[in-house]
Write an enzyme that holds these catalytic residues in place. Structure first.
Site, PDB file in Angstrom:
ATOM      1  N   GLY A 113       0.771  -1.215   0.090  1.00 57.58           N
ATOM      2  CA  GLY A 113      -0.024   0.031   0.087  1.00 57.58           C
ATOM      3  C   GLY A 113       1.012   1.264  -0.060  1.00 57.58           C
ATOM      4  N   ASN A 130       4.246   1.312   2.432  1.00 57.11           N
ATOM      5  CA  ASN A 130       5.475   1.169   1.521  1.00 57.11           C
ATOM      6  C   ASN A 130       6.531   2.489   2.005  1.00 57.11           C
ATOM      7  OD1 ASN A 130       4.039  -0.679   0.269  1.00 57.11           O
ATOM      8  ND2 ASN A 130       3.896   0.510  -1.630  1.00 57.11           N
ATOM      9  N   TYR A 142      -4.949  -6.830  -4.248  1.00 61.36           N
ATOM     10  CA  TYR A 142      -4.664  -6.193  -5.563  1.00 61.36           C
ATOM     11  C   TYR A 142      -3.778  -7.527  -6.357  1.00 61.36           C
ATOM     12  CZ  TYR A 142      -0.099  -3.932  -5.247  1.00 61.36           C
ATOM     13  OH  TYR A 142       1.268  -3.814  -5.059  1.00 61.36           O
ATOM     14  N   THR A 183       8.042  14.071  -9.143  1.00 63.29           N
ATOM     15  CA  THR A 183       8.757  13.048  -9.418  1.00 63.29           C
ATOM     16  C   THR A 183       8.140  12.450 -10.525  1.00 63.29           C
ATOM     17  OG1 THR A 183       6.766  11.738  -8.352  1.00 63.29           O
ATOM     18  CG2 THR A 183       8.750  12.339  -7.038  1.00 63.29           C
ATOM     19  N   GLY A 192       5.975   0.630  -6.406  1.00 63.77           N
ATOM     20  CA  GLY A 192       6.536   0.953  -4.894  1.00 63.77           C
ATOM     21  C   GLY A 192       7.533   1.765  -5.106  1.00 63.77           C
ATOM     22  N   ASP A 214       6.706   5.300  -3.801  1.00 63.33           N
ATOM     23  CA  ASP A 214       6.467   5.458  -2.429  1.00 63.33           C
ATOM     24  C   ASP A 214       7.894   5.392  -1.696  1.00 63.33           C
ATOM     25  OD1 ASP A 214       3.780   5.190  -2.957  1.00 63.33           O
ATOM     26  OD2 ASP A 214       4.184   2.973  -3.007  1.00 63.33           O
ATOM     27  N   ASP A 220       6.432  -4.996  -3.018  1.00 64.56           N
ATOM     28  CA  ASP A 220       6.375  -3.518  -2.849  1.00 64.56           C
ATOM     29  C   ASP A 220       7.296  -2.658  -2.066  1.00 64.56           C
ATOM     30  OD1 ASP A 220       3.618  -3.900  -4.218  1.00 64.56           O
ATOM     31  OD2 ASP A 220       2.760  -2.046  -3.098  1.00 64.56           O
TER      32      ASP A 220
END
Lengths: 319, 319, 319, 319, 319, 319
Positions: D36, D40, D92, D230, D259, D262, D297
């Protein structure tokens, strides 16, 4: 002293099996090992410290090299293998069952390199490198040429002073009981030690009785000095000359039963070679039980582990 | 109230085992988990809702971090771990057997970071963060330094008012029975609750009897108030002061027996801390059985699942 | 003759289970199969050579396609599936236990595409393509709409001349016993063959007795001609009109029990369709046992393998 | 000093992916991890030595415990999680592509426990345990209740003196660009540090330009002091007050890109908290690159490994 | 003619690596292979048809047997191994990186059985069974005893008429550059063929130049007739007496780079033994490239596959 | 309108491959899929929504059922398969290479059930169920009988009004170029659409030129109206009557290239059937690229995924 205690030959295949009791139809991966009755026995003998060589006719490709390499890995010499560009490597599929579902072996071994083997392909002088020869009925079932080669082998072995053992190992998917009986009977004059599973005694020789009596009757009918009757759920029995011996089956919790008989043969040959068949029966029972606890055809244990079972050691946790 | 119900320390190792009853010699993959007697007990206590901290001396690398992270994952605090650049992470290999083949633990734990642990390496004030200390004989077996550290720990714990439990957990591959007995005997004055498996009572203390009588004799000999005797195939027995208690073993179909004793200890400590040792024995039996149904050393179940077994719930399918 | 011997509909889910008796909490991989009571029965019937179609409302994505493709793979037609952009594919997790740890099914099927299914979504003319309709109580439990759709289906089937079978299949995690009883009772006038597990008879209808008497009492209470009572550990019993039949349970060594009841239903329907319910009971017992030896919900065997068990064949090794 | 450097909350899901570039339709196993956006980032911050707590509303079952345990394993506190009997755990699926096939995320997160979260469910005093709050637009997309809860959180954080970071993280499969823009705009007065990927700037705010100019325009439009842009394949850019900063992307060979953003956020927050945004950009670039080399992730690396990349260390073999 | 073309000795370890670019911290399984510089070279030579024997001091347990069996499997003789009850089997962990993440080798080889090896433990007459001896600097790094044993070996080899090759193979995790230089320098008078990677030339001998000049300078400094400098990304260079030779690196797509240098050494030794160093460089480049395409330390290819690359064959699909 | 858009027949084999770039010699598991040129094309056409039937002669065992079931799973009808007790299922092994190591296919397909197929075994009326027939040169290579059967098929197809496509698909491991050329030439009068890879044009017909010129020369030589030349690394070219068409290759990052040509054929047939060969070339290029990103012979994608690549969609992450 010859270089090897035991020589054996036969067909060793790639063994493909769905993991975790799956079916061929519903698996996406196959465990890939190697196995064949004679090489299984060879490996088990090597584990006991015996010097063993196995040979066959192998295709000169990665599949053939895999078989040879695996046997080397378990301690068996393969320097006498005949490498060939003709024929394929035999395969077999195993689907492991669970009662009431049987374990099913599907052979895919037609046209294997070894099935074309003829007596003339072999330099029979290699027999002089060993003290004992072990063969089985399966090889005889592969092709008429193979049957001739086995017959030639036991004759040559006898004439060169080797002792000879033979396991009936009847496979109904490969040939008929009658052809098996006729073919095997021709070998018997050259055999010192005969292995016959209970079921084969019934199917091939029409003999149904207690293990000891089956052994005695086979001894009389086939005129082999030593006969060991395996495959009973209670005990293994043997006759040697006038003696009658027996040893209780060692109970096990089955993980993979394929190769149990071959491992048992190794234990018995081990005792036979030491002139102590009773010891052989005990080792054979222990090794057949141990094999069933190990995935794969081959008995991957140490000699010490075998002896612990022979001596009735605990199956608890060791730490 | 201290921050933790239970503190424990010892060695937790990487555990490497061939999948599906394979052997080290014939596997290409190893299942990779973590395990150690004390942390196994810690995890099982955490599953019961107890607040638990475990510490050791761990190498400051990915292997050490793996151990610490896994314990955090199962609910155990590791904030008191001593991270070190000296020594390695202990390993152990397990080959899962099937009768008559035993399950074999091969330790590879020499020169582990924790084996160098000395009493002076520890800030003993951390003991004040817990109400109870649990240790085992395995840690004492790792090195003389470790044995001194365990002795120091139980003394410190006692002096700070913690209750103390100790499991003999004799490992014949690590030290002799005599050294075990001598070392452990020095700890006993500081121990409130002693766990001793039947086999250890025989091997270490030469006591062979029914579980209840073993407990009573150990109580007399070692002068510990509460002694629990585990490892019988029938029941667990305990003496507490003058009381004698017992609880039947909960039958199970074994998947992985390693850690069963540690999980059982957790259940017993749980009851002991509640002042209800009888409850502890029931929880211990349920948890030892449950552990054997789960792969890995640790008891990954919910408290509700434990209580369902304590209450004799069905093992059918739940949907 | 209609195109299909049997039509069935219901919910088929993705089934996710940790391998090797692991737990959801400690696994990094999940075995990923498909399963649902009605499609499990459909697959088992297809294995017997029956022409079978299954339908549902499936999400129009890779998960829905996976379910449809798997059923095609096992021999079941899915041409009547209703593809939808609304709702998700239901999932369920299974953690395989080992006594005393139960096998735990965790449903994650709320808001599935099929849970929104209403009678008007279906072109009921498709029923004319089949000779028999099979449905279960699980579909009724998914939503009130689904219950209406099942009721509509059995009425339509009856009016088009199909025979109808119904399995109570009570799932306490999905609805209450009272709602189950009320809903099912409305279906019964249109049902020819009712399956009721022993536990459901007790929980839903408050009937606790021997299988035969349970069947007789359900027959009287629900006014269904043929009632089969399954789920006893000893035998399956059936009443058909005035007849009372029974067949012994076939013993098995369990690998994966999920779907055993569904496979058993298939065997019984098979006999029922041939006008030989006694044969059905024998096939059902064999198939329920066989299913438990195979990983996954579905009975992946050949007709010959089923008949070997019906005829009491050996579970040894076949080679 | 508060107990935690950073608090974050959001939805963490079970992540299921076919191994080895397989498809959902043709796989029989799924790799099973957790992931998530917010957790992450939490894990990556913990790897840098930051004290981090993450919370959410998790279902009180084995799936919820799996998520919490995994985060503990990686070093993130979960003591503030709200356990619930309502709702499910979001899932997911990821199918890893290879050009020209895209990597496809299929969400199955409707009706998750956290999607029902309302501001009143939270004891906002927990915010006082942290110095910084990090949230993302994904949580706002889960439900109107969740959006309100995020808004409430940033207001509360601001009023209690925490600094606040926010990542737009627009997910077109969850909501529309307009709803995203409207919702996020309400949060901006309470945000100190905004992350916006290039694509989101275009899709949500209609801004398409070089990273630096996108940052400047977002700063002007949303009135946030510090904006980091980003997702460019060349460099990351930031504006802080009047300053403009940038850092080159670190090239990588992709193993698993999920990920990466993150992890990058974590590096940037790390620098931001130290008052050195330039350092943050460098750490962020290194960490985003490193994440793409690791399956799962989460950024499972040590701080030393991160710093080696920040310092331009070799990617050769270390031994 | 001696029985073996090449003899080598050193340490071969169990190699444990997380699959699919995973980390030790987040894997639950480890790939389990074997590897060691000298045995890697031995395997590669065996693949070329050379008769090779490798020995070491191995622990007399399943781990030691695994190493020996694997080498037998790949065609290497292990009849000269010294079996021991002292010491453990060395292990090493590899985490495969992806740029910018380096591949990390974590050694766990202290107190290995071979680390206790002293010259007196060896029956040096075995050297007479081989025509060439190959050793490396790694063995010297294991312990002072080991360094003495290597020195003894090269002296004995020289005196018995074997040619000797030596690979510097500097491992900074095992010893310092200074100790490496001092130790190795003592060996050089007995060495005919020296391998030195570019990095080692720099780190150990302070020589940084083009491969050819490095070779020339090492030749001068160490007074070895033939010096091969590997590890350049462009070409391998060698000096032999006054000759200067070179061969371009063969480009590859890396799967597993561990063991590439060892495979390259084998190719070069192969040419050297045939008196054709230029051929050796070509074979070495091909074999180092091929190794990087194969999982595991060892070069599991056929001689024909090596020669296809030497001859510039296509890397397309062959069918 | 016939029931099927496309009919095809040929040999589909079990495909066995070591995972993760392993070798047959060093793997213990094999990935087990199915594949064959014609069925690969059939699956890809089914993915485009075409109604496709494939048939062959399959052994009546679990291996044959596996092949049939897999094709059903991917959407291909197998109702016309001829089930046989003669012959085996063909197998093939693939070892996936990495430059400079080639990917190696080892066929093990002699004596397959289909290799015994003769024209008289087929009820040619089945051709009337399809609008188009697709066959390849591989089937002709299996046996003279097979070649006769293919010839018979294209004649029958022509006479019944089907359009016919043919892919040369020369396999040098199965037959000689001369036999291929002679056999294929006899088929050409009945072929509307010929596929010829660049390499086959060279090896079989001695034509080496740009794709467009190769196509034109083949058209002239073989007198086929439409010729598509594939296998260039730059573009695919086609001639149709007097028209010359081309489409750029779609670049991909290869995961598994086996079956790429077959998938490409499907795209081209798809356009051909719509009377839009240019569209066919675009679809073919997209599908050949996509196939290379998916493990297994078959193109397991949705039509939408194909069209996204046709339309130049991004290969980034979709969420």
């Amino acid at each position: 002293m010859p270089q090897f205690d035991v020589m054996t030959f036969g067909e060793t295949m790639l063994r493909l099996s769905p993991p975790s009791h799956g079916r061929i139809e519903n698996t996406d991966t196959l465990d890939c090992r190697t196995g064949g009755s004679e090489s299984n026995t060879a490996v088990a003998l090597a584990r006991l410290g015996r010097r063993v060589t196995w040979w066959s006719r192998l295709p000169n490709n990665s599949l053939g090299r895999k078989v040879s390499g695996q046997l080397n890995r378990w301690g068996v010499d393969t320097s006498k293998v005949i490498w060939s560009d003709e024929g394929r490597l035999g395969l077999y599929f195993v689907e492991f069952g669970s009662p009431p579902r049987p374990t099913i072996v599907t052979y895919d071994r037609t046209n294997s390199a070894v099935s074309y083997l003829k007596p003339d392909d072999v330099d029979w002088a290699i027999l002089s490198d060993a003290a004992h020869l072990h063969v089985t009925g399966i090889t005889c079932a592969l092709s008429p040429n193979c049957a001739e080669t086995v017959l030639h082998a036991v004759k040559e072995a006898k004439s060169r002073g080797l002792s000879v053992s033979f396991d009936v190992n009847y496979r109904s998917k490969l040939w008929s009981a009658k052809r098996c009986r006729d073919t095997i009977s021709r070998m018997m004059p050259y055999v010192d030690l005969l292995f016959c599973p209970m079921g084969d005694a019934d199917n091939v020789f029409g003999i149904k009785d207690s293990p000891g009596l089956v052994a005695r009757r086979l001894q009389g009918q086939l005129r082999v000095d030593t006969v060991v009757v395996t495959g009973s759920s209670d005990h293994v029995a043997a006759v040697q000359g006038r003696d009658l011996l027996r040893s209780d089956i060692v109970r096990c919790r089955e993980v993979d039963r394929v190769g149990a008989g071959d491992a048992g043969d190794a234990g018995i040959i081990h005792g036979f070679l030491d002139g102590d068949l009773q010891k052989g029966l005990k080792y054979g029972s222990a090794m057949a039980a141990l094999k069933q606890t190990i995935p794969g055809d081959e008995l991957i244990v140490s000699k010490a582990e075998i002896e612990a079972v022979v001596n009735g050691g605990s199956s608890g946790i060791q730490r």
